[in-house]
Design a protein around this motif. Structure first.
Motif, PDB file in Angstrom:
ATOM      1  N   SER A  56      69.906 -17.661  74.835  1.00 15.52           N
ATOM      2  CA  SER A  56      68.415 -18.211  74.231  1.00 15.52           C
ATOM      3  C   SER A  56      67.508 -17.962  75.353  1.00 15.52           C
ATOM      4  N   ALA A  57      66.208 -17.857  74.671  1.00 15.56           N
ATOM      5  CA  ALA A  57      65.002 -17.777  75.766  1.00 15.56           C
ATOM      6  C   ALA A  57      64.079 -18.613  75.160  1.00 15.56           C
ATOM      7  N   VAL A  58      63.494 -18.614  73.902  1.00 16.76           N
ATOM      8  CA  VAL A  58      62.456 -19.246  73.452  1.00 16.76           C
ATOM      9  C   VAL A  58      63.218 -20.048  72.165  1.00 16.76           C
ATOM     10  N   HIS A  59      62.586 -21.350  71.978  1.00 17.43           N
ATOM     11  CA  HIS A  59      63.419 -22.364  71.212  1.00 17.43           C
ATOM     12  C   HIS A  59      62.243 -22.666  70.044  1.00 17.43           C
ATOM     13  N   PRO A  60      62.245 -21.967  68.821  1.00 21.66           N
ATOM     14  CA  PRO A  60      61.206 -22.327  67.984  1.00 21.66           C
ATOM     15  C   PRO A  60      61.750 -23.783  67.359  1.00 21.66           C
ATOM     16  N   ALA A  61      62.923 -24.119  67.418  1.00 17.58           N
ATOM     17  CA  ALA A  61      63.283 -25.408  66.738  1.00 17.58           C
ATOM     18  C   ALA A  61      63.337 -26.422  67.837  1.00 17.58           C
ATOM     19  N   GLY A  62      63.081 -26.235  68.947  1.00 10.92           N
ATOM     20  CA  GLY A  62      62.996 -27.260  70.080  1.00 10.92           C
ATOM     21  C   GLY A  62      61.978 -28.198  69.867  1.00 10.92           C
ATOM     22  N   LEU A  63      60.760 -27.831  70.128  1.00  5.67           N
ATOM     23  CA  LEU A  63      59.677 -28.703  69.735  1.00  5.67           C
ATOM     24  C   LEU A  63      59.928 -29.532  68.676  1.00  5.67           C
ATOM     25  N   ALA A  64      60.433 -28.943  67.546  1.00  2.04           N
ATOM     26  CA  ALA A  64      60.380 -29.800  66.309  1.00  2.04           C
ATOM     27  C   ALA A  64      61.489 -30.626  66.059  1.00  2.04           C
ATOM     28  N   VAL A  80      56.269 -24.636  77.834  1.00  2.00           N
ATOM     29  CA  VAL A  80      55.230 -23.754  77.501  1.00  2.00           C
ATOM     30  C   VAL A  80      55.189 -23.532  76.275  1.00  2.00           C
ATOM     31  N   VAL A  81      53.926 -23.810  75.568  1.00  2.00           N
ATOM     32  CA  VAL A  81      53.538 -23.745  73.899  1.00  2.00           C
ATOM     33  C   VAL A  81      52.514 -22.634  73.791  1.00  2.00           C
ATOM     34  N   ALA A 206      54.574 -26.836  65.429  1.00  2.00           N
ATOM     35  CA  ALA A 206      54.758 -27.350  66.727  1.00  2.00           C
ATOM     36  C   ALA A 206      54.908 -26.377  67.721  1.00  2.00           C
ATOM     37  N   GLY A 207      55.097 -24.990  67.275  1.00  2.00           N
ATOM     38  CA  GLY A 207      55.041 -24.023  68.053  1.00  2.00           C
ATOM     39  C   GLY A 207      56.360 -23.318  68.505  1.00  2.00           C
ATOM     40  N   TRP A 208      56.256 -22.074  69.057  1.00  2.00           N
ATOM     41  CA  TRP A 208      57.565 -21.560  69.651  1.00  2.00           C
ATOM     42  C   TRP A 208      57.515 -21.902  71.098  1.00  2.00           C
ATOM     43  N   GLY A 209      58.116 -22.977  71.637  1.00  2.00           N
ATOM     44  CA  GLY A 209      58.127 -23.258  72.907  1.00  2.00           C
ATOM     45  C   GLY A 209      59.184 -22.814  73.620  1.00  2.00           C
ATOM     46  N   PRO A 349      58.845 -14.230  79.202  1.00  2.00           N
ATOM     47  CA  PRO A 349      58.353 -15.369  79.376  1.00  2.00           C
ATOM     48  C   PRO A 349      57.730 -15.567  80.494  1.00  2.00           C
ATOM     49  N   SER A 350      57.753 -14.716  81.406  1.00  2.00           N
ATOM     50  CA  SER A 350      56.832 -14.441  82.735  1.00  2.00           C
ATOM     51  C   SER A 350      55.307 -14.442  82.692  1.00  2.00           C
ATOM     52  N   ILE A 351      54.876 -13.956  81.372  1.00  2.00           N
ATOM     53  CA  ILE A 351      53.380 -13.926  81.213  1.00  2.00           C
ATOM     54  C   ILE A 351      52.945 -15.377  80.981  1.00  2.00           C
ATOM     55  N   ALA A 352      53.590 -16.245  80.410  1.00  2.00           N
ATOM     56  CA  ALA A 352      53.147 -17.656  80.401  1.00  2.00           C
ATOM     57  C   ALA A 352      53.876 -18.578  81.574  1.00  2.00           C
ATOM     58  N   ASP A 353      54.972 -18.077  81.992  1.00  2.00           N
ATOM     59  CA  ASP A 353      55.757 -19.028  83.147  1.00  2.00           C
ATOM     60  C   ASP A 353      55.760 -18.246  84.221  1.00  2.00           C
ATOM     61  N   PRO A 354      54.728 -18.098  85.249  1.00  2.00           N
ATOM     62  CA  PRO A 354      54.979 -17.308  86.413  1.00  2.00           C
ATOM     63  C   PRO A 354      56.182 -17.794  87.379  1.00  2.00           C
ATOM     64  N   SER A 355      56.803 -18.872  87.272  1.00  2.00           N
ATOM     65  CA  SER A 355      58.014 -19.097  88.191  1.00  2.00           C
ATOM     66  C   SER A 355      59.359 -18.369  88.149  1.00  2.00           C
TER      67      SER A 355
END
Length: 481
Positions: A56-64, A80-81, A206-209, A349-355
């Motif tokens: 899994s990479a992006v967690h739509p249910a995570g922030l909620a 990252v949201v 909450a967003g797809w964080g 993900p690297s477009i928003a997380d350069p690490s």
């Protein structure tokens, strides 16, 4: 004797372990692999310095997630949201864009914007009730009947032949079908429509964080708290029989239900488990890129999550073909009958997380649905589909790593046939997950509970399965409310 043993260190297993440790119990986690995390692992799969999420990479249910909030993961982990939750490119440079700002999304959808608002806004207005209704097993009275009714009516519309009555153009239905197809299976169905509605609601809520540094960060944060409370995690210890954990007062299994067959089960329960069905597998490809993806529509490059597959009709045809057992990448006129243009879930993900990659470089994560047990290497298939909407993508690929459904099943025994959801997502299996019960986390084996995605509320990184199972075990085995 250990109070609680948790088998498996996925998000549900780790949540269950932390809940037990917070209750003052002695806890150990047994993990068969050399690293913890289950579906939350992050690794250098292609080249040094390129960090890819293994599952899994992006967690739509995570922030909620109410559990993540209770455990402090929303504060202890940097998230990252994105402003653009997900995008859906179409031929000709057009694209559907699901901004976190619902008004902005509605504006971009033109004539279908008001219909999109009527689909999502009533759920957003009662999002806590929707999350509560979908966050446990269905055999209970909803705490917010209005939220449940709104959710149910929309699922009925988008999960049946009525699904084409709401929109007039082609962008909005494609945008919604992209989230529906996360559920992997025939389309439209009530279960896939419900999954799509929940994901769409999160996109404007909450967003797809996702956590900075990769999904592994979530597993590490839970593990750190467990150890700080005296818990123990032991890796490289595959558990193949319940006899191996009989020295615990309670056992929680973050595994597929098959491990229960190593015990003496009542005949009725055993028959119910044998009727439990697994779904389609996935074939996954990770790319190390020399630069950002050159999407024909530049705004697609702002979305960490992108759905490929074309129009609603194309995606439905592709998903239905796979559900019938056809391999993607084979045209309908060929011997296999599979979709030439399959649905593909992409994250960048690297477009928003350069690490996640060296300076100026990027990582791309993608999978497509395939029949269970498929040996397909999807590298060329995924490359061609990304190229369809981003001409020049192929020239940016520095390296790639692929995992067929069979290889994913070997990597994680819980991914039976490559099914990363631990069970087919149908309405029947949302009620009987894995059996029909008002407390499906409890098993007939004394002191043994299931806490994996094979229990309610099903798959996603939210920890709710582990939460419900742990609460039940603490109450029944230790008298802790």
């Amino acid at each position: 004797m250990t109070d609680v043993t948790v088998v498996g260190s996925g998000p549900n297993g780790l949540v269950a372990a932390v809940i037990a440790a917070r209750a003052g119990l002695s806890v150990r986690v047994l993990e068969g692999a050399s690293t913890i995390g289950g579906g939350l692992r992050t690794a250098e799969l292609t080249l040094p310095g390129f960090w890819h999420d293994v599952c899994s990479a992006v967690h739509p249910a995570g922030l909620a997630s109410p559990v993540f909030r209770k455990l402090g993961l929303l504060d202890r982990v940097e998230w990252v949201v994105p402003e653009l939750s997900y995008a859906h490119p179409l031929d000709g440079g057009r694209a559907g864009l699901a901004w976190r700002d619902l008004d902005r999304t509605v504006e971009g959808l033109g004539a279908d914007g008001p219909a999109w608002r009527r689909l999502v806004a009533p759920l957003l207005a009662r999002s806590r009730g929707v999350i509560d209704f979908t966050g446990s097993q269905l055999l209970r009275v909803p705490r917010d009947p209005i939220a449940a009714l709104r959710f149910g009516l929309r699922s009925l519309e988008q999960g049946t032949a009525l699904w084409n009555t709401r929109f007039r153009g082609d962008i909005a239905p494609a945008l919604f079908t992209g989230v529906v197809a996360h559920a992997a299976g025939g389309t439209p169905t009530l279960a896939s429509a419900g999954a799509g509605l929940l994901l769409a609601m999160h996109a404007h809520g909450a967003g797809w964080g996702f956590p900075v540094g990769g999904s592994q960060v979530l597993a590490d944060a839970l593990a750190d708290e467990l150890r700080a409370r005296g818990g123990e995690i032991v890796t490289d210890v595959p558990v193949t029989s319940l006899d191996e954990v009989s020295d615990s007062r309670a056992v929680l299994l973050d595994t597929a239900p098959a491990l229960l067959f190593t015990a003496d089960l009542p005949s009725g329960y055993a028959r119910a488990l044998r009727r439990y069905r697994y779904g389609s597998g996935v074939a996954k490809v990770d790319f190390a890129l020399d630069g950002p993806v050159p999407w024909a529509n530049p705004e697609v490059g702002l979305a960490p999550t992108v759905h490929l597959g074309g129009s609603r009709a194309e995606i439905a045809a592709a998903e239905n073909a796979v559900a019938r057992g056809h391999q993607p990448g084979i045209t309908s006129g060929g011997s296999g009958g599979g979709p030439e243009h399959p649905y593909i879930l992409v994250t960048q993900p690297s477009i928003a997380d350069p690490s996640r990659a060296p300076a100026g470089k990027h990582v791309l994560w993608a999978y497509t649905h395939v029949p269970a047990g498929s040996t397909l290497d999807a590298t060329e298939l995924v490359t061609a589909e990304v190229e369809r909407f981003a001409p020049g993508f192929r020239d940016l690929v520095l390296a790639s790593a692929s995992s067929s459904a069979t290889e994913l099943a070997a990597y994680n025994p819980n991914y039976v046939g490559g099914d990363i959801y631990a069970g087919e997502l149908t309405m029947a299996q949302l009620v009987k997950r894995p059996v029909v019960s008002t407390a499906p986390w409890r098993t007939p084996v004394d002191g043994v509970y299931l806490c994996s995605s094979a229990t309610p509320p099903g798959p996603a990184v939210h920890g709710m399965n582990g939460w419900w199972a742990a609460k039940l075990a603490l109450r029944e085995r230790f008298g802790i409310g």
